[in-house]
Design a protein around this motif. Structure first.
Motif: not given
Length: 126
Positions: A81, A85, A116, A121
């Motif tokens: 993740n 990102l 961000l 996200p």
């Protein structure tokens, strides 16, 4: 069976079943957003997909080596993740540098970049 019922309910002359193509992308490690490891390949393949289904390993197997030498699915998911990102952030910042980025696009990208940078996200920005 269900497709026929839905087709009749929606009064459609023709129905085409949905298809899903699964693409197995090799694991992602820290630093992928900077091109380390298989990062560029992973991110390039991920960009070509309409959706991502993230599967992480939660079992011990001496035949399957883990890049960090331990099995920790929560950390593995977090790494992916974060790398996604960071890749989105770099992409949005590059677009903002272009002189052709104006008006609504610029405003939207500025909101995405701000989100961000806060760890939110892009899909959840603004």
């Amino acid at each position: 069976e269900h497709q026929g019922q839905l087709q009749a309910f929606a009064d459609l002359a023709r129905a085409v079943p949905a298809t899903i193509e699964w693409v197995d992308i090799a694991g992602l490690a820290k630093g992928a957003s900077r091109g380390e490891g298989l990062g560029n390949k992973f991110l390039g393949t991920a960009r070509d997909c309409d959706a991502l289904c993230h599967v992480v390993r939660a079992f011990e197997d001496p035949e399957t080596v883990h890049v960090d030498g331990r099995v920790d699915p929560a950390t593995d998911a977090e790494v992916v993740n974060i790398e996604l990102l960071l890749a989105d952030l770099a992409h949005a910042e590059r677009r903002l540098e272009k002189t052709t980025c104006r008006g609504e696009e610029r405003a939207a990208l500025e909101a995405v970049v701000a989100a961000l940078r806060e760890g939110v996200p892009a899909r959840a920005a603004g």
